[in-house]
Design a protein around this motif. Structure first.
Motif, PDB file in Angstrom:
ATOM      1  N   UNK A  50       0.871  -1.171   0.000  1.00  0.00           N
ATOM      2  CA  UNK A  50       0.000   0.000   0.000  1.00  0.00           C
ATOM      3  C   UNK A  50       0.906   1.218   0.000  1.00  0.00           C
ATOM      4  N   UNK A  51       0.626   2.182  -0.842  1.00  0.00           N
ATOM      5  CA  UNK A  51       1.494   3.350  -0.947  1.00  0.00           C
ATOM      6  C   UNK A  51       0.701   4.639  -0.784  1.00  0.00           C
ATOM      7  N   UNK A  52       1.324   5.587  -0.129  1.00  0.00           N
ATOM      8  CA  UNK A  52       0.814   6.952  -0.018  1.00  0.00           C
ATOM      9  C   UNK A  52       2.007   7.876  -0.190  1.00  0.00           C
ATOM     10  N   UNK A  53       1.765   9.138  -0.434  1.00  0.00           N
ATOM     11  CA  UNK A  53       2.851  10.079  -0.706  1.00  0.00           C
ATOM     12  C   UNK A  53       2.648  11.369   0.092  1.00  0.00           C
ATOM     13  N   UNK A  54       3.758  12.054   0.334  1.00  0.00           N
ATOM     14  CA  UNK A  54       3.751  13.392   0.920  1.00  0.00           C
ATOM     15  C   UNK A  54       4.651  14.243   0.037  1.00  0.00           C
ATOM     16  N   UNK A  55       4.070  14.993  -0.870  1.00  0.00           N
ATOM     17  CA  UNK A  55       4.851  15.821  -1.787  1.00  0.00           C
ATOM     18  C   UNK A  55       4.264  17.229  -1.833  1.00  0.00           C
ATOM     19  N   UNK A  56       5.000  18.129  -2.452  1.00  0.00           N
ATOM     20  CA  UNK A  56       4.571  19.532  -2.536  1.00  0.00           C
ATOM     21  C   UNK A  56       3.572  19.779  -3.656  1.00  0.00           C
ATOM     22  N   UNK A  57       3.277  18.771  -4.462  1.00  0.00           N
ATOM     23  CA  UNK A  57       2.358  18.944  -5.590  1.00  0.00           C
ATOM     24  C   UNK A  57       1.271  17.869  -5.552  1.00  0.00           C
ATOM     25  N   UNK A  58       0.328  17.987  -4.639  1.00  0.00           N
ATOM     26  CA  UNK A  58      -0.726  16.968  -4.539  1.00  0.00           C
ATOM     27  C   UNK A  58      -1.568  16.847  -5.797  1.00  0.00           C
ATOM     28  N   UNK A  59      -1.650  17.906  -6.596  1.00  0.00           N
ATOM     29  CA  UNK A  59      -2.447  17.846  -7.816  1.00  0.00           C
ATOM     30  C   UNK A  59      -1.975  16.793  -8.798  1.00  0.00           C
ATOM     31  N   UNK A  60      -0.694  16.466  -8.760  1.00  0.00           N
ATOM     32  CA  UNK A  60      -0.160  15.440  -9.661  1.00  0.00           C
ATOM     33  C   UNK A  60      -0.734  14.069  -9.322  1.00  0.00           C
ATOM     34  N   UNK A  61      -1.100  13.860  -8.046  1.00  0.00           N
ATOM     35  CA  UNK A  61      -1.535  12.548  -7.579  1.00  0.00           C
ATOM     36  C   UNK A  61      -3.046  12.374  -7.588  1.00  0.00           C
ATOM     37  N   UNK A  62      -3.789  13.395  -7.916  1.00  0.00           N
ATOM     38  CA  UNK A  62      -5.245  13.303  -7.916  1.00  0.00           C
ATOM     39  C   UNK A  62      -5.704  12.202  -8.868  1.00  0.00           C
ATOM     40  N   UNK A  63      -6.626  11.376  -8.422  1.00  0.00           N
ATOM     41  CA  UNK A  63      -7.202  10.268  -9.207  1.00  0.00           C
ATOM     42  C   UNK A  63      -6.223   9.110  -9.405  1.00  0.00           C
ATOM     43  N   UNK A  64      -5.074   9.136  -8.724  1.00  0.00           N
ATOM     44  CA  UNK A  64      -4.092   8.079  -8.930  1.00  0.00           C
ATOM     45  C   UNK A  64      -4.572   6.781  -8.278  1.00  0.00           C
ATOM     46  N   UNK A  65      -4.725   5.706  -9.053  1.00  0.00           N
ATOM     47  CA  UNK A  65      -5.293   4.469  -8.505  1.00  0.00           C
ATOM     48  C   UNK A  65      -4.350   3.693  -7.596  1.00  0.00           C
ATOM     49  N   UNK A  66      -3.069   4.081  -7.573  1.00  0.00           N
ATOM     50  CA  UNK A  66      -2.089   3.339  -6.781  1.00  0.00           C
ATOM     51  C   UNK A  66      -1.905   3.913  -5.378  1.00  0.00           C
ATOM     52  N   UNK A  67      -2.627   4.996  -5.069  1.00  0.00           N
ATOM     53  CA  UNK A  67      -2.467   5.675  -3.785  1.00  0.00           C
ATOM     54  C   UNK A  67      -3.570   5.249  -2.820  1.00  0.00           C
ATOM     55  N   UNK A  68      -3.159   4.868  -1.611  1.00  0.00           N
ATOM     56  CA  UNK A  68      -4.081   4.538  -0.521  1.00  0.00           C
ATOM     57  C   UNK A  68      -3.778   5.464   0.648  1.00  0.00           C
ATOM     58  N   UNK A  69      -4.744   6.239   1.133  1.00  0.00           N
ATOM     59  CA  UNK A  69      -4.459   7.135   2.270  1.00  0.00           C
ATOM     60  C   UNK A  69      -3.970   6.352   3.484  1.00  0.00           C
ATOM     61  N   UNK A  70      -2.813   6.745   3.993  1.00  0.00           N
ATOM     62  CA  UNK A  70      -2.206   6.116   5.167  1.00  0.00           C
ATOM     63  C   UNK A  70      -1.930   7.170   6.225  1.00  0.00           C
ATOM     64  N   UNK A  71      -2.008   6.782   7.483  1.00  0.00           N
ATOM     65  CA  UNK A  71      -1.752   7.709   8.584  1.00  0.00           C
ATOM     66  C   UNK A  71      -0.272   7.754   8.920  1.00  0.00           C
ATOM     67  N   UNK A  72       0.214   8.946   9.178  1.00  0.00           N
ATOM     68  CA  UNK A  72       1.623   9.093   9.540  1.00  0.00           C
ATOM     69  C   UNK A  72       1.956   8.355  10.832  1.00  0.00           C
ATOM     70  N   UNK A  73       0.984   8.240  11.746  1.00  0.00           N
ATOM     71  CA  UNK A  73       1.262   7.618  13.037  1.00  0.00           C
ATOM     72  C   UNK A  73       0.987   6.118  13.049  1.00  0.00           C
TER      73      UNK A  73
END
Length: 327
Positions: A26-49
C-alpha cells in the motif's frame, strides 16, 4: 523539496512498483504537488502515526551518473524505491502516471471557455524561473515560430506565477491563470506542446490524449544542459545540442544560470554559470534556430498525426485572440 518534474517521475515508480508486485504494497505520498496525484489508482491514504507505515525518502542519486549511463530520469526514482524496499523492478511505460478522471474528461477546457468553441490548440510554455535561467531560449525566436504558423495553429501560452514570461503576440495568453490541475487538463486537451525541458514536457508524456493513448506531439528546445537520454521521450522532437560544443561534448553541462543574478545563492557560483554564451544566450541554445523548431512542429503535420486549423476555426481563433488582447 523535490522539483515538480521529479515528483512526476515518482508517479512512474509508484505505478511500476504495483505493476511488478500486485497487492503486496500500500502506498501513499507526501509531496509539494498533490495535484499530480489526484485520481491516482495506486495511492491509498495512510496515517503518519500508523506503526506499520514505513517512510521512504526517494531522492535520486542516479542523476550524478546521468552523463555516463543509458537511463532516463524515471529510472532514478524506480531504482531508488526498489533499493529502499529490497524489491527490484523496472519501468512498464515510458513516462509518468497522471490520471484524468471521467468527470474531468467532460470539463470544458479553459481554451473553449475563452473562445466559445472546442478548437485544437498547442500549448507554448516559454517562461523560466530565476534558479535555472540557462534553460531560457529567445522570446523573439518563440515569436518567429508563432508567426510561422499564423492561421494554421492556435498557440496557448501558459506559465505559473513567480516565473518570468515573455510577452508574446498572436497567442491566447493564460499565463498565471492555471493551477496545477488546470494545467494538467489543458495538456490533456492539447494537440501538441512547445516548451523547454520543464514540467510541461514531462506532463505531455504522462497525460493521455483525449483519444485515450499516449504520444502527444511535443517539441522541446533543450540545448546542452541535460543529457538527452535522461529527459527525452520517444515521440518528442527533442532539440538538443549535446556533443556539438566543447562544454557539453560528452553529456549535459548541468549548469544553472546564463549569468549571475546576484541573489546570493549557490546557483551564482562560477561552477554553476554557463561558460559559453553568445547574444545573451547559452551557445547551446543559440545554435537552435527558430527554423529548427518550425520544421520540428511541421513534421507532425506532414506526418498526419495532427491537422492544421480549418478555415472556420481560423476565423474563430483570430476573433478570440483579438478580443483577449483588448481586455
Amino acid at each position: 523539496m523535490f522539483p515538480a518534474g521529479a515528483i512526476l517521475m515518482l508517479t512512474a515508480a509508484v505505478r511500476d512498483l504495483h505493476m511488478a508486485f500486485p497487492l503486496r504494497y500500500l502506498t501513499d505520498v507526501r509531496t509539494s504537488t498533490p495535484g499530480i496525484w489526484l485520481n491516482n489508482p495506486w495511492i491509498t491514504p495512510l496515517r503518519d502515526d500508523d506503526p506499520e507505515v514505513q517512510f521512504i525518502d526517494c531522492d535520486y542519486p542516479l542523476i550524478y551518473r546521468s552523463n555516463f549511463v543509458p537511463y532516463h530520469f524515471m529510472h532514478a526514482l524506480i531504482d531508488r524505491l526498489g533499493d529502499r524496499l529490497g524489491a527490484a523492478f523496472g519501468p512498464t511505460h515510458y513516462g509518468g502516471d497522471v490520471h484524468i478522471s471521467p468527470q474531468e474528461a467532460e470539463y470544458m477546457s479553459q481554451v473553449e471557455e475563452k473562445i466559445g468553441e472546442d478548437i485544437p490548440f498547442w500549448i507554448i510554455a516559454p517562461g523560466w524561473n530565476s534558479t535555472f535561467t540557462v534553460k531560457h531560449w529567445s522570446a523573439a525566436r518563440y515569436q518567429d515560430v508563432i508567426n510561422a504558423f499564423k492561421d494554421r495553429v492556435l498557440f496557448v501560452q501558459v506559465g505559473r506565477d513567480g516565473t518570468r514570461h515573455p510577452r508574446l503576440s498572436s497567442v491566447l495568453d493564460l499565463t498565471g491563470q492555471t493551477n496545477l490541475r488546470q494545467l494538467i487538463r489543458l495538456v490533456y486537451r492539447s494537440q501538441g506542446v512547445l516548451c523547454p525541458v520543464n514540467l510541461v514536457m514531462h506532463l505531455s508524456a504522462a497525460v493521455k490524449t483525449t483519444s485515450g493513448h499516449y504520444g502527444r506531439p511535443s517539441v522541446v528546445v533543450a540545448g546542452g544542459r541535460e543529457p538527452p537520454q535522461w529527459e527525452m521521450y520517444p515521440n518528442h522532437q527533442y532539440l538538443h545540442t549535446v556533443g556539438a560544443l566543447s562544454c557539453c561534448a560528452e553529456g549535459g553541462c548541468w549548469r544553472a544560470r546564463t549569468f549571475a543574478t546576484g541573489d546570493g545563492t549557490a546557483y551564482d557560483r562560477p561552477n554553476r554559470l554557463c561558460v559559453n554564451r553568445v547574444e545573451q544566450l547559452p551557445r547551446c541554445l543559440h545554435i537552435i534556430r527558430s527554423t529548427d523548431v518550425i520544421r520540428a512542429i511541421e513534421r507532425y503535420f506532414d506526418g498526419g498525426v495532427v491537422k492544421y486549423l480549418k478555415p472556420g476555426e481560423i476565423a474563430v481563433c483570430d476573433s478570440a485572440v483579438r478580443s483577449h488582447l483588448s481586455m
